[in-house]
Scaffold this motif. Structure first.
Motif, PDB file in Angstrom:
ATOM      1  N   ASN A  56      -3.673  -2.097   4.835  1.00 51.91           N
ATOM      2  CA  ASN A  56      -4.934  -1.810   5.051  1.00 51.91           C
ATOM      3  C   ASN A  56      -4.094  -0.404   4.531  1.00 51.91           C
ATOM      4  O   ASN A  56      -3.337   0.118   4.516  1.00 51.91           O
ATOM      5  CB  ASN A  56      -4.162  -1.454   7.038  1.00 51.91           C
ATOM      6  N   VAL A  57      -5.280   0.517   4.593  1.00 48.18           N
ATOM      7  CA  VAL A  57      -5.099   1.525   4.449  1.00 48.18           C
ATOM      8  C   VAL A  57      -5.381   2.794   5.449  1.00 48.18           C
ATOM      9  O   VAL A  57      -6.756   2.529   6.350  1.00 48.18           O
ATOM     10  CB  VAL A  57      -5.985   1.812   3.446  1.00 48.18           C
ATOM     11  N   LEU A  58      -4.662   2.946   6.354  1.00 48.82           N
ATOM     12  CA  LEU A  58      -4.261   3.382   7.487  1.00 48.82           C
ATOM     13  C   LEU A  58      -4.376   5.561   6.983  1.00 48.82           C
ATOM     14  O   LEU A  58      -3.940   5.765   6.702  1.00 48.82           O
ATOM     15  CB  LEU A  58      -3.567   3.735   8.157  1.00 48.82           C
ATOM     16  N   VAL A  59      -5.232   5.868   7.743  1.00 46.10           N
ATOM     17  CA  VAL A  59      -5.476   7.922   7.594  1.00 46.10           C
ATOM     18  C   VAL A  59      -4.955   7.859   9.370  1.00 46.10           C
ATOM     19  O   VAL A  59      -5.935   7.349  10.084  1.00 46.10           O
ATOM     20  CB  VAL A  59      -6.608   7.875   6.832  1.00 46.10           C
ATOM     21  N   GLU A  60      -4.343   8.840   9.444  1.00 48.60           N
ATOM     22  CA  GLU A  60      -4.624   9.980  10.721  1.00 48.60           C
ATOM     23  C   GLU A  60      -4.824  11.444  10.202  1.00 48.60           C
ATOM     24  O   GLU A  60      -3.794  12.267   8.630  1.00 48.60           O
ATOM     25  CB  GLU A  60      -3.155   9.937  10.786  1.00 48.60           C
ATOM     26  N   TRP A  61      -5.765  11.889  11.351  1.00 49.68           N
ATOM     27  CA  TRP A  61      -5.784  13.135  11.051  1.00 49.68           C
ATOM     28  C   TRP A  61      -4.883  14.173  11.538  1.00 49.68           C
ATOM     29  O   TRP A  61      -4.281  14.305  13.109  1.00 49.68           O
ATOM     30  CB  TRP A  61      -7.330  14.407  11.572  1.00 49.68           C
ATOM     31  N   VAL A 105       1.487  -1.385  -0.092  1.00 52.04           N
ATOM     32  CA  VAL A 105      -0.236  -0.168  -0.105  1.00 52.04           C
ATOM     33  C   VAL A 105       0.851   0.473   0.134  1.00 52.04           C
ATOM     34  O   VAL A 105       1.978   1.363   1.090  1.00 52.04           O
ATOM     35  CB  VAL A 105      -0.695   0.385   1.222  1.00 52.04           C
ATOM     36  N   ASP A 106       0.361   1.985  -0.652  1.00 50.10           N
ATOM     37  CA  ASP A 106       1.659   3.158  -1.414  1.00 50.10           C
ATOM     38  C   ASP A 106       0.516   4.519  -1.356  1.00 50.10           C
ATOM     39  O   ASP A 106      -0.751   4.714  -1.702  1.00 50.10           O
ATOM     40  CB  ASP A 106       2.447   4.075  -2.640  1.00 50.10           C
ATOM     41  N   HIS A 107       0.985   5.691  -0.315  1.00 47.42           N
ATOM     42  CA  HIS A 107      -0.455   6.521   0.644  1.00 47.42           C
ATOM     43  C   HIS A 107       0.500   7.336   1.412  1.00 47.42           C
ATOM     44  O   HIS A 107       1.255   7.207   1.627  1.00 47.42           O
ATOM     45  CB  HIS A 107      -1.992   6.219  -0.022  1.00 47.42           C
ATOM     46  N   ASN A 108      -0.678   9.305   1.030  1.00 42.22           N
ATOM     47  CA  ASN A 108      -0.109   9.619   2.201  1.00 42.22           C
ATOM     48  C   ASN A 108      -1.260   9.789   2.620  1.00 42.22           C
ATOM     49  O   ASN A 108      -2.104  10.438   2.949  1.00 42.22           O
ATOM     50  CB  ASN A 108      -0.292  11.365   1.497  1.00 42.22           C
ATOM     51  N   PRO A 109      -0.951   8.770   4.685  1.00 38.95           N
ATOM     52  CA  PRO A 109      -2.162   9.115   5.099  1.00 38.95           C
ATOM     53  C   PRO A 109      -2.607   9.905   6.155  1.00 38.95           C
ATOM     54  O   PRO A 109      -3.912   9.716   6.767  1.00 38.95           O
ATOM     55  CB  PRO A 109      -1.505   7.737   6.547  1.00 38.95           C
ATOM     56  N   HIS A 110      -1.869  11.286   5.762  1.00 39.80           N
ATOM     57  CA  HIS A 110      -2.708  11.866   6.652  1.00 39.80           C
ATOM     58  C   HIS A 110      -2.934  12.966   5.953  1.00 39.80           C
ATOM     59  O   HIS A 110      -3.066  13.083   4.771  1.00 39.80           O
ATOM     60  CB  HIS A 110      -1.673  13.429   6.816  1.00 39.80           C
ATOM     61  N   LEU A 111      -4.220  13.476   6.590  1.00 35.29           N
ATOM     62  CA  LEU A 111      -5.574  14.195   6.215  1.00 35.29           C
ATOM     63  C   LEU A 111      -5.240  15.039   6.915  1.00 35.29           C
ATOM     64  O   LEU A 111      -4.899  16.293   8.276  1.00 35.29           O
ATOM     65  CB  LEU A 111      -6.881  13.539   6.769  1.00 35.29           C
ATOM     66  N   PRO A 112      -5.982  16.745   6.264  1.00 32.79           N
ATOM     67  CA  PRO A 112      -6.162  17.871   7.074  1.00 32.79           C
ATOM     68  C   PRO A 112      -7.292  17.920   8.249  1.00 32.79           C
ATOM     69  O   PRO A 112      -8.391  16.309   8.147  1.00 32.79           O
ATOM     70  CB  PRO A 112      -6.568  18.927   5.859  1.00 32.79           C
ATOM     71  N   ARG A 132      10.304   3.389  -7.073  1.00 32.70           N
ATOM     72  CA  ARG A 132       9.198   2.353  -6.396  1.00 32.70           C
ATOM     73  C   ARG A 132       9.295   3.009  -5.124  1.00 32.70           C
ATOM     74  O   ARG A 132      10.307   3.612  -4.811  1.00 32.70           O
ATOM     75  CB  ARG A 132       9.590   1.171  -5.845  1.00 32.70           C
ATOM     76  N   VAL A 133       8.420   4.115  -4.591  1.00 33.64           N
ATOM     77  CA  VAL A 133       8.059   5.019  -3.615  1.00 33.64           C
ATOM     78  C   VAL A 133       8.088   4.280  -2.688  1.00 33.64           C
ATOM     79  O   VAL A 133       7.215   2.793  -2.867  1.00 33.64           O
ATOM     80  CB  VAL A 133       6.942   5.950  -3.841  1.00 33.64           C
ATOM     81  N   GLU A 134       9.032   4.116  -1.466  1.00 29.79           N
ATOM     82  CA  GLU A 134       8.858   3.813  -0.146  1.00 29.79           C
ATOM     83  C   GLU A 134       7.133   4.005  -0.089  1.00 29.79           C
ATOM     84  O   GLU A 134       6.951   4.959  -0.001  1.00 29.79           O
ATOM     85  CB  GLU A 134       9.302   4.211   0.949  1.00 29.79           C
ATOM     86  N   PRO A 135       6.924   2.838   0.964  1.00 23.16           N
ATOM     87  CA  PRO A 135       5.220   2.987   1.636  1.00 23.16           C
ATOM     88  C   PRO A 135       5.758   4.586   3.090  1.00 23.16           C
ATOM     89  O   PRO A 135       6.588   4.413   3.239  1.00 23.16           O
ATOM     90  CB  PRO A 135       5.003   1.481   2.251  1.00 23.16           C
ATOM     91  N   GLU A 136       4.513   4.625   3.036  1.00 19.74           N
ATOM     92  CA  GLU A 136       4.452   5.915   4.083  1.00 19.74           C
ATOM     93  C   GLU A 136       5.083   5.137   6.000  1.00 19.74           C
ATOM     94  O   GLU A 136       4.088   3.670   5.682  1.00 19.74           O
ATOM     95  CB  GLU A 136       3.040   6.477   4.074  1.00 19.74           C
ATOM     96  N   SER A 137       4.189   5.920   6.835  1.00 20.80           N
ATOM     97  CA  SER A 137       4.831   5.092   7.928  1.00 20.80           C
ATOM     98  C   SER A 137       3.996   3.885   8.816  1.00 20.80           C
ATOM     99  O   SER A 137       4.511   3.659   9.726  1.00 20.80           O
ATOM    100  CB  SER A 137       5.426   6.128   9.334  1.00 20.80           C
ATOM    101  N   ILE A 144       1.833  15.316  -1.363  1.00 20.89           N
ATOM    102  CA  ILE A 144       2.018  13.890  -2.938  1.00 20.89           C
ATOM    103  C   ILE A 144       2.250  12.869  -2.671  1.00 20.89           C
ATOM    104  O   ILE A 144       3.351  12.793  -2.795  1.00 20.89           O
ATOM    105  CB  ILE A 144       1.659  14.678  -3.960  1.00 20.89           C
ATOM    106  N   ASN A 145       1.673  11.970  -2.640  1.00 16.23           N
ATOM    107  CA  ASN A 145       2.455  10.887  -2.724  1.00 16.23           C
ATOM    108  C   ASN A 145       2.869  10.746  -4.589  1.00 16.23           C
ATOM    109  O   ASN A 145       1.805  11.098  -5.048  1.00 16.23           O
ATOM    110  CB  ASN A 145       1.746   9.446  -2.641  1.00 16.23           C
TER     111      ASN A 145
END
Length: 458
Positions: free
Chosen positions: A327-332, A11-18, A438-443, A342-343
């Motif tokens: 998992n696709v996890l998010v954090e505000w 899973v590659d994404h930016n988990p941080h949401l405003p 390949r972009v490393e996954p977020e933390s 931007i991923n």
């Protein structure tokens, strides 16, 4: 099923949401690795999956021109030579009604040295006469596969014309009947077939489609398609997406190797949706998942989606198997630097999806004489092709437009464009390129592989 490949999900994404953010985008990379099956005529390198293959050759009257039938015969024989011993197979001639070329009778034969030779001889006697009714060809394939429900079922379909001898409704009914029953790779030879028609067929049957302007290229193409089919080792894989209450999957698109919107193929109710992704061998694919979640407080973490690869149960073995999960996890957060990051892989595939849309919309506008829209959309496509590094598409665009300014996407429509070039651009608009790195996954952790022997959670 211990002979299945080992699957992993990345899973590659930016988990941080405003603050107040609700939409998250993730690229789901799926890879299958393991010992591959042997090629035709050799002893197996490992357990061999049951397979069934049907080759459908358009035998309508138009195939007798421009060397198409002779090339199709060579291609069919090349495919026969790639089939491994023990595979069940048939060759079908398509016209107003399909007819069996080999074997005689509505059944599949088993590949052996003798049956391969007899089938090649039967193909040599094939002639061209009649019309085109592709839905009836597919319905015959479905009938022939009936006695092999657990096999990896694959069809090659070749046509040189439009589906003129049955209604669009007839074709749609055939596709509805065959969907989920077998995979079909479709090829259009020459320039008299309909791109949208083959796109619809291959999309419904989870296969590929491609233009073959020069009939001489059919032989290598058939050989490659058949080799890929023989390399498949697990059929009917499902991508299962769980989302929490009050969350919603906005879309799910396959991005590699081609753009294919899977959103409307969802089955299931409530929090869990299943998306069919076809048969797999040793390969990797990428999917773009967009999920909308309820807005959370700063500092809150949650699982926006739980993605699994599932092999559904059968009548003989009703227990489904889980192949991998992620998992696709998010954090505000109130850290703007984090929430606006931007991923790279998300951005890359967003551009490729927009590229395909811009080309198809531009070509359609060109066909109906709307030069303003065609110029704008194809100009946008030129910019996007450069951004995502799709050199093949950039080269095809050069045959349709004159680029005046690359950076702004200022172009001029060419007046004399061959039909073959236009069809190639339309057909290949969905064929994508991978990210350069390949972009490393977020933390956030959460990706794992599951051994094929483990059981899913239903």
């Amino acid at each position: 099923m211990s002979d299945l490949p080992e699957f992993t999900i990345r899973v590659d994404h930016n988990p941080h949401l405003p603050a107040g953010g609700r939409e998250t985008h993730a690229i789901i990379g799926v890879e299958a690795t393991g010992e591959a099956s042997a090629s035709a005529g050799a002893g197996p390198a490992g357990p061999v999956t049951e397979a069934a293959e049907i080759i459908i050759i358009d035998a309508s009257g138009s195939m007798s021109y421009s060397g198409k039938m002779a090339a199709a015969k060579r291609a069919a024989k090349a495919a026969l030579n790639v089939l491994r011993d023990g595979v069940h197979f048939a060759v079908v001639a398509g016209a107003n009604q399909p007819r069996m070329v080999y074997p005689q009778g509505r059944r599949l034969a088993e590949v052996s040295a003798a049956s391969r030779r007899d089938a090649a001889n039967a193909v040599s006697r094939l002639d061209a006469a009649g019309g085109t009714a592709i839905g009836s060809w597919l319905r015959l394939a479905d009938e022939l596969f009936t006695d092999h429900p657990h096999a990896l079922r694959h069809t090659i379909l070749l046509t040189d014309g439009k589906n003129q001898h049955e209604t669009e409704r007839d074709l749609d009914k055939a596709l509805a009947q065959c969907s989920g029953r077998f995979v079909c790779d479709a090829r259009g030879v020459g320039t008299d077939w309909d791109v949208a028609e083959l796109r619809k067929i291959s999309s419904a049957l989870l296969g590929s489609f491609l233009d073959v302007p020069d009939p001489q290229d059919l032989e290598d193409d058939f050989r490659e398609m058949t080799a890929m089919a023989m390399g498949k080792r697990v059929a009917d894989v499902v991508l299962r997406v769980w989302t929490p209450q009050h969350a919603e999957v906005r879309f799910l698109k396959q991005m590699v190797p081609v753009v294919e919107d899977l959103t409307d193929r969802r089955t299931g109710t409530g929090l869990i949706g299943d998306y069919p992704i076809g048969a797999w061998g040793n390969e990797d694919r990428e999917y773009h998942l967009c999920v909308e979640v309820p807005a959370g407080d700063i500092g809150r973490q949650m699982r926006a989606a739980w993605v699994k690869l599932i092999v559904p149960g059968t009548r003989d073995d009703p227990a489904e198997r889980e192949l991998a999960a992620g998992n696709v996890l998010v954090e505000w957060t109130d850290d703007e630097a984090k929430s606006t990051r931007i991923n790279g892989r998300v951005a890359h595939h967003t551009g490729q999806s927009e590229l395909a849309e811009a080309i198809q919309e531009g070509l359609e506008a060109r066909r109906v004489g709307d030069e303003e829209t065609a110029t704008a959309r194809l100009g946008r496509a030129v910019v996007l092709a450069g951004k995502v590094g799709n050199e093949q598409i950039a080269g095809l665009l050069d045959r349709v437009v004159d680029v005046i300014d690359l950076e702004s996407g200022t172009v001029r429509l060419k007046r004399d464009v061959s039909k073959a070039d236009e069809m190639s651009l339309d057909t290949r608009s969905v064929r994508t390129v991978r990210t350069a790195q390949r972009v490393e996954p977020e933390s956030h952790p959460g990706t794992r592989a599951t051994r094929p022997e483990s059981r899913g959670e239903g």
